[in-house]
Design a protein around this motif. Structure first.
Motif, PDB file in Angstrom:
ATOM      1  N   ILE A  19      32.739  39.796  37.115  1.00 50.89           N
ATOM      2  CA  ILE A  19      31.333  39.717  37.503  1.00 50.89           C
ATOM      3  C   ILE A  19      30.841  38.317  37.148  1.00 50.89           C
ATOM      4  O   ILE A  19      31.061  37.835  36.043  1.00 50.89           O
ATOM      5  CB  ILE A  19      30.507  40.788  36.776  1.00 50.89           C
ATOM      6  CG1 ILE A  19      31.047  42.189  37.090  1.00 50.89           C
ATOM      7  CG2 ILE A  19      29.041  40.694  37.177  1.00 50.89           C
ATOM      8  CD1 ILE A  19      30.404  43.296  36.276  1.00 50.89           C
ATOM      9  N   SER A  20      30.193  37.662  38.080  1.00 54.13           N
ATOM     10  CA  SER A  20      29.742  36.287  37.852  1.00 54.13           C
ATOM     11  C   SER A  20      28.776  36.226  36.663  1.00 54.13           C
ATOM     12  O   SER A  20      28.040  37.183  36.388  1.00 54.13           O
ATOM     13  CB  SER A  20      29.076  35.729  39.107  1.00 54.13           C
ATOM     14  OG  SER A  20      27.905  36.454  39.415  1.00 54.13           O
ATOM     15  N   TRP A  21      28.798  35.078  35.995  1.00 54.70           N
ATOM     16  CA  TRP A  21      27.991  34.940  34.784  1.00 54.70           C
ATOM     17  C   TRP A  21      26.504  35.107  35.072  1.00 54.70           C
ATOM     18  O   TRP A  21      25.775  35.710  34.269  1.00 54.70           O
ATOM     19  CB  TRP A  21      28.236  33.580  34.131  1.00 54.70           C
ATOM     20  CG  TRP A  21      27.333  33.370  32.953  1.00 54.70           C
ATOM     21  CD1 TRP A  21      26.297  32.495  32.842  1.00 54.70           C
ATOM     22  CD2 TRP A  21      27.345  34.130  31.734  1.00 54.70           C
ATOM     23  NE1 TRP A  21      25.665  32.630  31.627  1.00 54.70           N
ATOM     24  CE2 TRP A  21      26.299  33.625  30.917  1.00 54.70           C
ATOM     25  CE3 TRP A  21      28.154  35.155  31.253  1.00 54.70           C
ATOM     26  CZ2 TRP A  21      26.040  34.130  29.657  1.00 54.70           C
ATOM     27  CZ3 TRP A  21      27.887  35.659  29.984  1.00 54.70           C
ATOM     28  CH2 TRP A  21      26.845  35.147  29.192  1.00 54.70           C
ATOM     29  N   ASP A  22      26.006  34.618  36.214  1.00 52.61           N
ATOM     30  CA  ASP A  22      24.575  34.734  36.486  1.00 52.61           C
ATOM     31  C   ASP A  22      24.154  36.200  36.621  1.00 52.61           C
ATOM     32  O   ASP A  22      23.049  36.578  36.206  1.00 52.61           O
ATOM     33  CB  ASP A  22      24.189  33.939  37.733  1.00 52.61           C
ATOM     34  CG  ASP A  22      24.885  34.430  38.999  1.00 52.61           C
ATOM     35  OD1 ASP A  22      26.101  34.671  38.946  1.00 52.61           O
ATOM     36  OD2 ASP A  22      24.210  34.578  40.038  1.00 52.61           O
ATOM     37  N   ARG A  23      25.049  37.047  37.143  1.00 52.60           N
ATOM     38  CA  ARG A  23      24.719  38.477  37.259  1.00 52.60           C
ATOM     39  C   ARG A  23      24.757  39.140  35.882  1.00 52.60           C
ATOM     40  O   ARG A  23      23.907  39.987  35.568  1.00 52.60           O
ATOM     41  CB  ARG A  23      25.686  39.180  38.209  1.00 52.60           C
ATOM     42  CG  ARG A  23      25.641  38.641  39.638  1.00 52.60           C
ATOM     43  CD  ARG A  23      26.574  39.416  40.547  1.00 52.60           C
ATOM     44  NE  ARG A  23      26.004  40.700  40.926  1.00 52.60           N
ATOM     45  CZ  ARG A  23      26.715  41.701  41.435  1.00 52.60           C
ATOM     46  NH1 ARG A  23      28.031  41.565  41.602  1.00 52.60           N
ATOM     47  NH2 ARG A  23      26.139  42.839  41.773  1.00 52.60           N
TER      48      ARG A  23
ATOM     49  N   LEU B  40      37.372  50.180  34.645  1.00 53.40           N
ATOM     50  CA  LEU B  40      36.210  50.700  35.349  1.00 53.40           C
ATOM     51  C   LEU B  40      34.871  50.135  34.908  1.00 53.40           C
ATOM     52  O   LEU B  40      33.830  50.601  35.375  1.00 53.40           O
ATOM     53  CB  LEU B  40      36.176  52.231  35.209  1.00 53.40           C
ATOM     54  CG  LEU B  40      37.419  52.948  35.758  1.00 53.40           C
ATOM     55  CD1 LEU B  40      37.312  54.445  35.507  1.00 53.40           C
ATOM     56  CD2 LEU B  40      37.602  52.664  37.247  1.00 53.40           C
ATOM     57  N   SER B  41      34.843  49.157  34.030  1.00 51.49           N
ATOM     58  CA  SER B  41      33.560  48.586  33.623  1.00 51.49           C
ATOM     59  C   SER B  41      33.789  47.295  32.855  1.00 51.49           C
ATOM     60  O   SER B  41      34.908  46.998  32.418  1.00 51.49           O
ATOM     61  CB  SER B  41      32.767  49.570  32.752  1.00 51.49           C
ATOM     62  OG  SER B  41      33.411  49.759  31.499  1.00 51.49           O
ATOM     63  N   THR B  42      32.706  46.545  32.687  1.00 53.61           N
ATOM     64  CA  THR B  42      32.679  45.395  31.782  1.00 53.61           C
ATOM     65  C   THR B  42      31.759  45.776  30.625  1.00 53.61           C
ATOM     66  O   THR B  42      30.550  45.948  30.828  1.00 53.61           O
ATOM     67  CB  THR B  42      32.142  44.145  32.510  1.00 53.61           C
ATOM     68  OG1 THR B  42      33.019  43.814  33.596  1.00 53.61           O
ATOM     69  CG2 THR B  42      32.055  42.967  31.555  1.00 53.61           C
TER      70      THR B  42
END
Length: 269
Positions: free
Chosen positions: A11-15, A43-45
């Motif tokens: 997931i991109s840092w800005d998100r 399944l998740s960060t």
């Protein structure tokens, strides 16, 4: 790169930053400390916010991986002589809302689970917030003596789920946490509510598969018999080959099958 990290996606840092800022605003924090966790999952960060909340961020990629895993598990259920009973999620929000609801229901019937806080969506990402247990070990990390100690609690909690028409659906060592001597369930997955007999048998087979390498087949089955009868033991036996195929379970299925049959015979006498 680890295959799970590759499959999970990045997931991109800005998100990620937008999620953190949203959480800080929701909890009236001018500044929030975020610690990302090295988690062995698909399944998740996950991260910890201010050493107080455990946060899972679920992306569209995570839901796609879950759908693939669900299809594989249903194929395995067919191989065990049962129709598939796992169900998928359509969106990240649906995925985190399910886990929040499952955690609430587990706590309502007296099972230990981290305190649920909320689930919501930020920029297409599902966000789940739970109580953070600051000092815990997974069952995989416990010494054998510790596994012996928590085994009765595992079957007591599992039986309580089943008596209330619930199921876990993904019992494995890393989803069983021990904190301050107490056992906690986390990461329950979605199964069809109309398939209670199959999900009960599958959960029991998974619990036995977790314990067998650590305390032996005989002790694992003997402990289970405190809460489950002969029909349950024989039903769990039918799922052993399916469970053995999962990469997160390594156990002696032949020995466990034998002890289940012996246990069922004793229970019928």
């Amino acid at each position: 790169m680890d295959i799970r990290q590759l499959a999970r996606g990045t997931i991109s840092w800005d998100r990620l930053e937008r999620v953190a800022v949203t959480l800080a605003n929701r909890y009236d924090r001018d500044v929030a400390r975020v610690e990302f966790l090295e988690a062995d999952n698909w399944l998740s960060t996950p991260f910890v916010l201010d050493d107080e909340w455990f946060v899972k961020i679920v992306s569209v990629q995570n839901t796609r991986i879950h759908a693939l895993m669900t299809a594989g598990r249903n194929a395995g259920a067919f191989s065990a002589g049962s129709g598939g009973f796992f169900t998928r999620f359509e969106t990240p929000l649906e995925m985190v809302e399910h886990e929040l609801e499952a955690t609430i229901r587990m706590r309502e019937i007296g099972c230990n689970a981290p305190e649920p806080v909320e689930a919501f969506e930020v920029n297409g990402l599902g966000v789940l917030v739970l109580e953070y247990l600051p000092a815990f070990e997974t069952v995989d990390e416990l010494a054998d003596d510790g596994v012996h100690e928590i085994a009765p609690d595992l079957f007591e909690m599992l039986a309580s789920l089943h008596e209330h028409g619930l199921a876990h659906g993904d019992l494995r060592g890393e989803n069983l946490l021990v904190s301050d001597g107490e056992l906690y369930f986390i990461d329950a997955t979605r199964v069809q509510e109309s398939r209670e007999s199959e999900t009960r048998a599958y959960d029991l087979a998974c619990a036995l598969a977790v314990l067998e390498p650590r305390i032996g087949s005989r002790d694992a089955v003997a402990t289970a018999m405190g809460h489950y009868g002969s029909e349950d033991l024989l039903a769990a036996r039918e799922f052993l080959d399916f469970v053995r195929l999962r990469p997160d379970h390594e156990f002696d299925s032949t020995q466990l099958r034998s002890e289940l049959e012996k246990g069922a015979d004793l229970a019928d006498r």
